[in-house]
Design a protein around this motif. Structure first.
Motif: not given
Length: 226
Positions: A188-206
């Protein structure tokens, strides 16, 4: 399914561009190592041009060049009977013969040809900005092949632009669980957030992927948790 079928099902240019950016963002998060990922997008690939790309690590790939002229799609299936390497170094008749002048530079670009200047292509489609549909050449496909030009495998995520299809792909390709809610968020091209990124990959960050996400041209980054 061949390029004929793909051309009927591809989204409009703007929608395809957004989809390609979403695929690239998701892959960048799931696979911070560029060499290991499948989908990429260059917002400033060349002057006045953007490029989406796919490479599966097994020799199959596609490239989509977006420009003021429209969009040019090149796909290559290394096992296709239509490969130049299965036909004495010749592109299969009809695949690129009728590409309009607006995209001839893409056909002949060194990045899309081999050391003998042969276009590395088994499937090709294009759409000029003013057109209302995607075009392809007139091709006599080899008999006995359901996916003769590789279009079915190459462009599956483009003709089925659903988050669920990406989740199935990514869980198989990367062999990890993939958060469907997060995929829908990126689609949906919604803003990326730290929580969103970690929900996809806990080993990386925004912050780890922010610069690369910017190079993809994803519209918005949100650095603070929401």
């Amino acid at each position: 399914m061949t390029s004929y079928d793909v051309a009927r099902r591809l989204p409009a240019i703007g929608d395809l561009r957004n989809l390609c950016r979403s695929l690239a963002v998701l892959d960048a998060i799931l696979s911070p190592d560029w060499e290991s990922r499948c989908y990429s997008f260059g917002f400033a690939w060349a002057e006045g041009e953007e490029m989406a790309s796919m490479r599966n690590g097994s020799g199959d790939e596609y490239s989509i060049v977006f420009s003021a002229a429209g969009a040019y799609v090149r796909g290559f299936d290394h096992e296709s009977p239509m490969s130049p390497y299965a036909n004495d170094g010749e592109v299969w008749p009809g695949v690129i013969d009728s590409v309009p002048s607006a995209f001839r530079s893409c056909v002949e670009a060194p990045v899309f040809t081999d050391e003998d200047h042969v276009p590395v292509v088994t499937a090709c489609m294009w759409r000029e900005t003013a057109e209302t549909r995607w075009s392809h050449g007139t091709i006599d496909f080899p008999a006995g092949h359901d996916d003769a030009d590789g279009a079915d495998r190459l462009f599956r995520l483009l003709v089925d632009p659903s988050p669920e299809e990406y989740q199935r792909f990514a869980e198989d390709y990367y062999e990890v669980p993939v958060n469907l809610t997060a995929v829908r968020h990126v689609y949906a091209l919604r803003p990326l957030t730290p929580a969103l990124v970690s929900s996809l990959n806990e080993a990386t960050s925004l912050s780890d992927v922010a610069e690369e996400i910017g190079e993809i041209g994803y519209p918005r980054l949100q650095r603070n948790p929401s």
